[in-house]
Design an enzyme around this catalytic site. Sequence first.
Site, mmCIF file in Angstrom:
data_model
loop_
_atom_site.group_PDB
_atom_site.id
_atom_site.type_symbol
_atom_site.label_atom_id
_atom_site.label_comp_id
_atom_site.label_asym_id
_atom_site.label_seq_id
_atom_site.Cartn_x
_atom_site.Cartn_y
_atom_site.Cartn_z
ATOM 1 N N TRP B 332 0.794 -1.216 0.000
ATOM 2 C CA TRP B 332 0.000 0.000 0.000
ATOM 3 C C TRP B 332 0.835 1.278 0.000
ATOM 4 C CZ3 TRP B 332 -1.708 -4.261 2.834
ATOM 5 C CH2 TRP B 332 -2.935 -4.776 2.425
ATOM 6 N N CYS B 416 -3.153 2.900 3.510
ATOM 7 C CA CYS B 416 -3.702 1.588 3.177
ATOM 8 C C CYS B 416 -4.775 1.730 2.096
ATOM 9 C CB CYS B 416 -4.240 0.912 4.429
ATOM 10 S SG CYS B 416 -4.670 -0.821 4.199
ATOM 11 N N CYS B 417 -6.010 1.394 2.405
ATOM 12 C CA CYS B 417 -7.080 1.326 1.410
ATOM 13 C C CYS B 417 -8.018 2.517 1.511
ATOM 14 C CB CYS B 417 -7.891 0.061 1.632
ATOM 15 S SG CYS B 417 -6.897 -1.422 1.738
ATOM 16 N N GLY B 728 -9.914 -2.307 -1.596
ATOM 17 C CA GLY B 728 -9.140 -1.136 -1.198
ATOM 18 C C GLY B 728 -7.721 -1.145 -1.722
#
Lengths: 278, 753
Positions: B332, B416-417, B728
Site C-alpha cells: 500500500w 492503506c485502502c 481497497g
Amino acid sequence: MTACLHLPNHSTAIPPVPDPLSAPPAKPEPRDFREGRAGFLHSWDMVTAVNGPGTRLTYFLAGCPLRCQYCHNPDTFGQDQAEQVWAEDLIRRIRRYQSSFNLTGGGLTLSGGEPLLQPAFTAGLFREAHRLGVHTCLDTSGFLGALADDQMLADIDLVLLDLKAGDESLYRQVTTQTLAPTLAFGNRLAALHKPVWIRFVLVPGLTDHPDNIRAVALKAAAWPNVARVDVLPFHQMGRHKWAELGLPYQLADTPEATREQVEQAVAIFRSQGLNCPG
Amino acid sequence: MIATETKPTVQSAYRGFKDGVWREAIDVRDFIQQNYTPYEGNADFLSGPTPKTLSVWHTLENDYLSVERKQRVYDVDTHTPADIDAFKPGYINADDDVIVGLQTDVPLKRAMMPNGGWRMVETALQEAGKEADPEVKKIFTRYRKTHNDGVFDIYTPRIRAARSSHIITGLPDAYGRGRIIGDYRRVALYGIDHLIAEKKRDKDRYIDQPFSEHWARYREEISEQIKALKKLVALGQSYGFDLTQPAVTAHEAVQWTYLAYLASVKSQDGAAMSFGRLSAFFDIYFERDLKEGTLTEDGAQEIIDALVTKLRIVRFLRTEAYDQIFSGDPYWATWSDAGFGDDGRPMVTKTSFRLLQTLRNLGPAPEPNITIFWNKNLPLGYREFCAAISIETSAIQYESDEHIRSHWGDDAAIACCVSPMKVGKQMQLFGARVNAAKSLLYAINGGRDEVTGKQIVTGYEPIKGDGPLNFEEVWQKYDDMLTWVVGTYVEALNIIHYCHDRYAYEAVEMALHDSEITRTMGCGIAGLSIVADSLSAIRYAKVTPIRDETGLVVDYKTEGSYPIYGNDDDRADELAKLVVRTVMDKIRAIKLYRDAIPTQSILTITSNVVYGKATGAFPSGHEAGTPFSPGANPENGRDTHGMLASMFSVGKISYDDALDGISLTNTITPQALGQNKPERVSNLVGILDAGMQEGLYHANINVLNKETLEDAVDHPEKYPNLTVRVSGYAVNFVKLTREQQLDVISRTFHKGA
C-alpha cells in the site's frame, strides 16, 4: 412507513424502516390496473449503456404479445408471476434517482415484456417522469404502437424500437406476430420527428442473412428520425430461463453471435448511412 | 523566519515561491496552497516513456520481476537486520536510474525486520528456503525483546480465546501495524537540518514539567526521531545527496521525498506503508523548472515514471499465513490525489495526469495504490482521464473528497485502502477487524462456537426451542454478544499499540510528523452483508434453526422472501446501517490507548476468505466455510439491481459511524459501460458522480470480463500484469492463491440487463 419496533430494556433503538409485516400494502383492484394506478412489474434495474443513454432506471413491465425465439427474458411473457405494484411507489424511486439521472445523462426507461401492453400504467409513469424533467425512453417492439396515444408520445423523449426482421415471413417466424404494426408505428414516429434508436438482435442462422439485415437497414434508413442503430449480438444468457419455465427453446444449439458477425452487420447498416456505434 | 534563512541554498531553493505561514512553521499544506497551479485541461500534453524509463523497466522485468514471479521471493539478506542505513547503495540500472534508492543493495531483495517478532521472520525465511544467521537469531531471541513478545506477556485469557476461535483474526500483534504516513515532503521542502532543529525545540518545550510517564515518553520518542533523521542524512549521502538542505530542483524534490519514504520502508514493515498526497507538491517544482527552461515535459514524466518504478518494487519478508490476510504481497504505497482545496480550487495539477500516465508508460500494476479523491465538480478532463485509465487498467480507486475533506481537511491522504488522515499531523493505531458475522452465530448459540462446539464465551444464554427465530430476541442477544466481542477486541488493540510503541517504534515516520499529533484507533468489522441479510431474513421471512445432537445451531431453514442488502431497499439497508452504528457505539464506550479517537472501517482486505473459512452457516443462506463478500459489499451475486443501486445501499451507511472508511469493490464488464470507449468513459464518470453524491465513501472499480479472469487462473503465464482491485487495493491477479482467485471470480459482475 411504520413506527419503531418496541425493544424493552434496550440501548439501541431500531430505526423506523418500512415494514410490510405490520402494514400490508393495499392490493390493487381491477380498476386500478385499468386506470393506470397499478401495474404488473417483472423487475427493475439501474443499468448503464443498455436501455438508452447514460445510467437508467429501467422498469421491466410484465406481459408481451410476442413470443420471440431469442427472447432472453421469457419470464416476462406472462403476468401471472409478476409483482403487482402501485405507480406511486415506482414514481417514488424515479424521484429518488432524479439527480443521478442528471449526473449520468440517464433517465427512465420502460421496457419489458412490452410496456404498451399496459398503456394506461405506462402513460402515467411517463407523464409523471416528464413532469419531473426526467429523460424518458420507451423500449418496445412497436407491435402495440397503436395503443400509444399522442399524449403518451409527447411524454417520451426517445423510443428504442426493436426491428426484429425485415419482412413479414421472417418476422412471423421470429416473433409469431406480424411486422406491419411495427412499421406503422415507425412511420408515425417519423412523422412526429420523435428520436428513435433501432435495435436489431443478430441471431446466427435466424436473422443474420445479409438480405435480412439489408432489409432492416433499408427500413430504418427510410426514417430520418433514426439517430442510431444498435446491433445486439445474440447470447445464451436466457437459456436457463426457458428451461426453468418449461418452455420449448428453439435456439438451444444456436451459437452466440461473434464479433466478426456483428461487424459485418454493422457495415451493412453503415452502408445505408445509419449511425451504428461500436 | 526559519533559522537557515540566510544560507544561499535556501534562497535558491525557494526562488520564485510565494511566502506564507510555511516559512515560519513547518506547514507543507500552506506551501502547496500558496504555490500550486490547478490544471483544467485534458491529457493531450502528456509524454510517453523515454529510453531511460524503458531501459530501467526492461532490466527490472527481465532480471528481477520475472524471476520473482517464478519463486515468490527473489532473495533475502539473512545477516543484516534492516535499518535506514543498514545497506550500501543499490541500483536497478546505475546509468539510467533517474530516481535512486533501494531497500537493500539489490532490487527485490528482502530484509529481515525482527522488531515485530522473531518467529514471523524465521518462518518467512524458512518458507523462502533460507536460514537465519544464528547470531541474529540469538540477538532477537535472547537480548532484544520484540513487539510480539510484549503483546503475549500482556494478553488476557479472553483475548486468547477469541483469537483461537477466529472471532478475531489478523491482529497486528506479530507484524508491523503500518497506516502511518510520514510527511515525506518535509525533507524536500525544508531539509533535514531544519527539521532536526525544530524537533530539538519541541523536545525541550515541556522541560519544566514534573516527571510523568507521558512526559518521559515524549522526550524519548523525539530523541528516537532525531536519531532516525540523522540516519536519513547518512542514507542520502550514500547515494550522493545532501539532504540537510532543501531541494533546489524538481528532480531533487522528488528524490529527497522518495529517500524519506525509502527510509521508512527500510526500517519498518508495517502492513500498509503509504506515500501521502504528493502530486500538487511535486507539481510546484515541476512548474518552476519548466518555466525556467531547465526541464521539459519528457523530463518531468521521466522523473515521475522513475519514482513510480521505485514504488513498485518495495518488498517485505512475509509469511504465507500473512499472505492469507493481505494477499498478493501488497504494501500500500498509497498515493492520494485530486480533490478540492478548502478555498474551492481543484487540487488537480498536471502531475496528477503524469501519475496516471505511468500506468500507460509502464503498464498496469497494483502499486503505488493510486487513490483519487473524487468529486463531481473536478475538471471534466481529469475525471474522464481517470475513467479511461480505470477502464484500461482496473488499477485505481476512488474515495469521496467530500467526506474526507469535511472531516480531515484538504491535506489528508489515505493510508492503506480507505483510512484517511491529515498528513504529518495524524496517525492511526491499526486494528484489523473483528468477525461481526460470527458474533451473530455466537449470540444465537450463547457463546458456543458453531464450528467446533466449544464454549468460547461464558455467561450468555443461547436461543432455545425449535420454533422460528424472533427478530427482537435475536437482536437483543446480538447486541449483548457484541458488547463482549468488541470489549475483548479493543482490549487487544490497546495492548498491541502500547507494545508497538515500546518495541517497534516508527521513528523516521514519526520524525516526519508534528511532535504532537492526533491518533485514531482504527477498529473494523467483517461480514456486514451476511449480518444484514440474516437479520433481514429473520425479520421478514421465517427462519428455523437446525440443531445438531448437542443442541448447537449449525444451520437454518429459511422460508419466504426477504429484502437483500445492496439493492437500495431501505428495509435491508437500514439493518446494515444499524449494525455499523451499534458496533461503533460500543467502541466509543471504551477508553483507548493514548486517548485515540475511536473509529472503525468496513473493510476486509483479503481476510474475507479466511474469515469465511472459520465461520458457520447463516439464516441468509450464506454457506459454512465460504468467503465473505469484501468490505461493505453486498453478498456476492445478490446485488441484482445494478452497480449504482449497490452503491446507493452502501452509501446509506453513515460515514460518521465508520470514519476509517467504508469499502465497496465493484466489477463491471466493459460492455456494460457502453459500446465504445468514449461512451464507457462518460458512463463511468457518471456512475462515480452519482454514487458519491448519494453518500458513497469508496469505489474500488474493476472493468473486467469474467472470462479474462477464468483464463488467467488456467494460464497465468499469459497475464503477468493483470491487475484487479480486491478490497481497497490492487493485486497482480496471478499472485493470488487459487482460493482467492476463485473468490474474486465469484463476485458480482455487473453486466447490465
